[in-house]
Design an enzyme around this catalytic site. Structure first.
Site, PDB file in Angstrom:
ATOM      1  N   LEU A 240       3.110   1.780   5.784  1.00 41.33           N
ATOM      2  CA  LEU A 240       3.134   1.014   4.527  1.00 41.33           C
ATOM      3  C   LEU A 240       4.192   0.463   4.091  1.00 41.33           C
ATOM      4  CD1 LEU A 240       0.778   3.373   2.074  1.00 41.33           C
ATOM      5  CD2 LEU A 240       0.156   1.182   3.280  1.00 41.33           C
ATOM      6  N   ASP A 241       4.044  -0.620   3.671  1.00 42.09           N
ATOM      7  CA  ASP A 241       5.299  -1.397   3.325  1.00 42.09           C
ATOM      8  C   ASP A 241       6.088  -0.681   2.329  1.00 42.09           C
ATOM      9  OD1 ASP A 241       4.690  -3.705   4.923  1.00 42.09           O
ATOM     10  OD2 ASP A 241       3.860  -4.692   3.611  1.00 42.09           O
ATOM     11  N   LYS A 242       7.192  -0.995   1.921  1.00 41.68           N
ATOM     12  CA  LYS A 242       8.157  -0.201   1.171  1.00 41.68           C
ATOM     13  C   LYS A 242       7.787  -0.263  -0.055  1.00 41.68           C
ATOM     14  CE  LYS A 242      12.898  -0.198  -0.584  1.00 41.68           C
ATOM     15  NZ  LYS A 242      14.369  -1.038  -0.774  1.00 41.68           N
TER      16      LYS A 242
ATOM     17  N   THR B  68       4.779  -0.948  -1.167  1.00 43.17           N
ATOM     18  CA  THR B  68       3.479  -0.594  -1.320  1.00 43.17           C
ATOM     19  C   THR B  68       3.105   1.107  -1.470  1.00 43.17           C
ATOM     20  OG1 THR B  68       2.817  -2.502  -0.127  1.00 43.17           O
ATOM     21  CG2 THR B  68       0.933  -0.723  -0.240  1.00 43.17           C
TER      22      THR B  68
END
Length: 256
Positions: free
Chosen positions: A167-169, A171
């Site tokens: 998951l993106d930082k 998110t």
């Protein structure tokens, strides 16, 4: 040797250290591991970097070229800084192998993990926004991987500490983590077969227009103008993979 070395394929060190009574043309580095070998007769006239790959096959050529440029490689007692230098059969090569930021990243760092489910095979983590999943340039520590290594020693024996997706930082959301190699392989197969669904709740900056439901079935890859984000791309021109995202409007902003 630091166990962290063993997690980086470019830092699996072996070989005997230099004798203490040998003059060191390369400054001694207590953090370095040393590799010594002789250029074979059939390697006479080859480039230095090509010979280094043959003498230390577990390392990438780019990594060895970097060591040459840093003055960490000597031939017959003389440091060489050009990877294109031609060597001779019988030449004595010495390489000082130093840890990279990548090798130092795989260390346990205790942190408060939000565990929502756990059994013998699976761990489900609620990742908060702001937490990086995997070590990368600019974020070599304080990642979810570091936290998992501290949470349970079992993750130290698994690739990527059992992490099978990201998951993106910025998110937040649930992440599946395998507690065994068999569980990891099974999760990877399920994700590849699209038998695992992911749902995201997003807030938009402006009011929604058009149909309430949309289906985006396009290839997605790294944005060529901004490497920190993903974008819909033409797979014939860019490295992009097929993806399908269904979007449904839950609530629209009240118009002023």
């Amino acid at each position: 040797m630091d166990k962290a070395f063993l997690k980086d394929p470019d830092l699996i060190i072996s070989g005997d250290p230099l004798d203490s009574d040998t003059e060191d043309p390369v400054p001694w580095d207590l953090e370095a591991d040393w590799r010594v070998f002789e250029v074979a007769a059939e390697q006479h006239g080859e480039r230095l970097d090509k010979v280094l790959v043959l003498g230390a096959p577990e390392f990438s050529r780019s990594y060895l070229q970097q060591l040459v440029a840093d003055g960490s490689v000597s031939v017959n007692g003389t440091p060489l800084r050009k990877a294109s230098t031609r060597v001779k059969g019988g030449d004595q090569c010495r390489i000082a192998l130093r840890p990279t930021p990548q090798s130092r990243a795989f260390v346990a760092q205790p942190m408060a993990l939000q565990v929502v489910y756990e059994d013998a095979d699976l761990l489900v983590i609620n990742k908060p926004a702001g937490l990086v999943v995997h070590p990368a340039p600019g974020n070599w520590s304080g990642t979810l991987l570091n936290g998992l290594l501290a949470y349970d020693a079992v993750f130290g024996d698994l690739p990527r500490a059992g992490i099978v997706h990201r998951l993106d930082k910025d998110t937040s959301g649930l992440m599946l983590v395998g507690r065994s190699r068999a569980a990891m392989d099974s999760l990877v197969r399920m994700i590849a077969a699209r038998s695992v669904q992911r749902q995201y709740l997003a807030l938009a900056h402006r009011a929604w227009t058009g149909p309430n439901s949309r289906d985006v079935h396009s290839a997605i890859g790294r944005d060529p103008t901004n490497r920190l984000r993903m974008a819909v791309l033409d797979p014939s021109r860019h490295a992009a993979k097929p993806a399908r995202t269904s979007i449904e409007l839950l609530k629209n902003a009240v118009q002023a």
